[in-house]
Design a protein around this motif. Structure first.
Motif, short mmCIF file in Angstrom:
data_model
loop_
_atom_site.label_atom_id
_atom_site.label_comp_id
_atom_site.label_asym_id
_atom_site.label_seq_id
_atom_site.Cartn_x
_atom_site.Cartn_y
_atom_site.Cartn_z
N SER A 1 24.32 -63.89 77.50
CA SER A 1 23.73 -65.47 77.51
C SER A 1 22.44 -65.18 77.06
O SER A 1 21.89 -66.29 76.53
N ARG A 2 21.70 -64.22 76.98
CA ARG A 2 20.09 -64.08 76.76
C ARG A 2 19.77 -62.76 76.33
O ARG A 2 20.23 -61.65 77.13
N HIS A 3 18.84 -62.55 75.47
CA HIS A 3 18.24 -61.43 75.37
C HIS A 3 16.46 -61.69 74.65
O HIS A 3 16.40 -62.69 74.74
N ILE A 4 15.60 -60.64 74.86
CA ILE A 4 14.40 -61.14 74.68
C ILE A 4 13.81 -60.53 73.40
O ILE A 4 12.60 -60.21 73.30
N SER A 5 14.52 -60.38 72.48
CA SER A 5 14.20 -59.74 71.19
C SER A 5 13.23 -60.68 70.49
O SER A 5 12.50 -60.15 69.50
N PHE A 6 13.48 -62.01 70.73
CA PHE A 6 12.61 -62.94 70.14
C PHE A 6 11.41 -63.43 70.98
O PHE A 6 10.53 -64.42 70.80
N GLY A 7 11.27 -62.44 72.30
CA GLY A 7 10.30 -63.17 73.21
C GLY A 7 10.90 -64.18 73.98
O GLY A 7 12.07 -64.58 73.82
N TYR A 8 9.99 -65.03 74.77
CA TYR A 8 10.47 -66.32 75.48
C TYR A 8 9.39 -66.88 75.93
O TYR A 8 8.21 -66.67 75.65
N GLY A 9 9.68 -68.34 76.15
CA GLY A 9 8.55 -69.01 76.83
C GLY A 9 7.53 -69.87 75.52
O GLY A 9 8.18 -69.73 74.53
N ALA A 10 6.35 -69.82 75.62
CA ALA A 10 5.33 -70.37 74.70
C ALA A 10 5.56 -69.53 73.44
O ALA A 10 5.25 -70.34 72.43
N HIS A 11 5.37 -68.35 73.48
CA HIS A 11 5.40 -67.62 72.57
C HIS A 11 6.92 -67.21 71.72
O HIS A 11 7.11 -66.21 70.95
N PHE A 12 7.97 -67.78 72.08
CA PHE A 12 9.12 -67.67 71.59
C PHE A 12 9.14 -67.80 70.00
O PHE A 12 8.57 -68.62 69.54
#
Length: 407
Positions: free
Chosen positions: A344-355
């Motif tokens: 459903s999600r991974h964090i390779s692009f970051g997340y939040g304000a700095h996505f």
């Protein structure tokens, strides 16, 4: 230094140590990250004075909490002690970050990105067709590093004849020598060349505007409260440098991991050959399995607690999204590469304000490049001794991946 395909096992009796600057650790980092998650999810490195968060929930929360985790000191572990002195949007916190981000967002709308697909496909054809029927080629040097440079160069308005030169400057800038945490002499020279080139390109666009990113930025206004202003020269140059570099480096590393990982998992590769509709999901799995940018630094603006430990304000903290992407609390059987995984999600692009603002573009390039590769070369082998890893504190991947065809 050569690369071994199989990660070394970490002896649990050996004291746990993580160091983003150590090349040997970087080669076999996943078992170490696994120990961090289970044994010391809030890890303290005495030598370099940083904390590291390795579990998915902690990294996810860190990316969203800009009031605690500041980007104003940059993202590179080696330079977190002092505020970053270039006006780069990725090194800003809200609200300044939000004002700046809005300026370039129109360039990355879904419509604009989707419109690039045919030109990306043409580049894939141009770079890969000459190797049809050959015994092999360097997948990164001959293709993966060149493709994103041409795409982002086109978007910025860089003349086609200059785009490979700009890419090579960024290669020199990003390269770190073992034991040296700062820029190399070639890197410092490359930064000067990139900055001068960006200034000249901006001056040219002032005289002759076009349908490109730089022309958009020149016309843009930053809203600061009730007032508005245009970007300064330093801000314009920083934007151009950031977009040109980020648009090349991460996509090249993603594709380098695609070549290596699919060679190591031929069964998964065959699934993609048999059913190209799986390719978009395979790109997401590649991003999860081997994050091109697995380490991002932050500076704490206030104390916070993690796993019973109070981390004070003014601390260096590394958000290990590469580790978070293999946290079994979030992903079942996380060390298995599965192109049919429904993550459903991974964090390779970051997340939040700095996505990552360019995430849609990176996904498009990854999808078209991988589909084009598999259509022409349904199988290939690699020799781990021939792989050349990229060495920085925040990026993992390869600068050279010779692939062998027809064996």
């Amino acid at each position: 230094m050569t690369w071994t395909a199989s990660p070394a096992k970490v002896d649990p009796e050996v004291p746990l140590y993580y160091d983003p600057f150590d090349a040997e650790i970087d080669r076999h980092v996943h078992p170490i990250w696994a120990r961090l998650r289970e044994e010391q999810p809030a890890y303290w490195n005495e030598r370099y004075g940083f904390w590291a968060l390795s579990r998915f929930a902690d990294v996810w929360a860190g990316y969203h909490d800009t009031a605690t985790f500041s980007s104003t000191h940059g993202v590179m572990p080696e330079s977190l002690d002092e505020p970053f002195n270039m006006p780069l949007v990725i090194f800003m916190d809200p609200p300044e970050h939000d004002w700046m981000r809005k300026l370039v967002a129109p360039v990355f709308t879904p419509r604009r990105v989707a419109a690039l697909e045919s030109s990306v496909a043409e580049l894939v054809e141009e770079y890969l067709n000459p190797f049809t029927g050959s015994p092999g080629f360097d997948y990164v040097a001959d293709f993966a590093a060149r493709l994103p440079a041409m795409v982002i160069g086109h978007m910025l308005g860089v003349p086609a004849a200059d785009r490979d030169t700009v890419r090579r400057w960024f290669d020199d800038l990003m390269h770190h020598e073992e034991g040296n945490l700062g820029f190399t002499a070639a890197g410092i020279e490359a930064l000067g060349a990139i900055t001068n080139y960006a200034s000249a390109l901006i001056a040219e666009r002032r005289k002759h505007p076009g349908d490109d990113m730089i022309s958009v930025l020149l016309d843009a206004e930053v809203n600061v409260g009730a007032e508005s202003r245009r970007l300064t020269e330093d801000e314009l140059v920083s934007f151009v440098v950031l977009l040109a570099g980020a648009g090349v480096e991460t996509v090249a590393r993603l594709l380098s991991w695609a070549a290596v990982t699919l060679a190591q998992h031929p069964g998964e590769r065959q699934l993609l050959v048999d059913d190209p509709a799986l390719v978009p999901g395979a790109v997401e799995e590649l991003l999860r399995y081997e994050a091109p940018s697995p380490v991002n630094g932050r500076w704490t603006l206030r104390p916070f607690q993690a796993h019973g430990i109070e981390i004070p304000a003014g601390s260096k903290v590394l958000l290990l999204n590469g580790s978070a992407n293999r946290d079994p609390r979030e992903f079942p059987d996380p060390d298995r590469f599965d192109v049919r995984r429904k993550a459903s999600r991974h964090i390779s692009f970051g997340y939040g304000a700095h996505f990552c603002l360019g995430a849609a573009l990176a996904r498009l390039e990854g999808r078209v490049a991988l589909a084009g590769t598999l259509a022409r070369f349904p199988s290939w082998d690699i020799d781990p001794a021939e792989l050349v890893p990229v060495r920085t504190s925040t990026v993992r991947g390869f600068s050279s991946v010779p692939i062998h065809l027809g064996r």
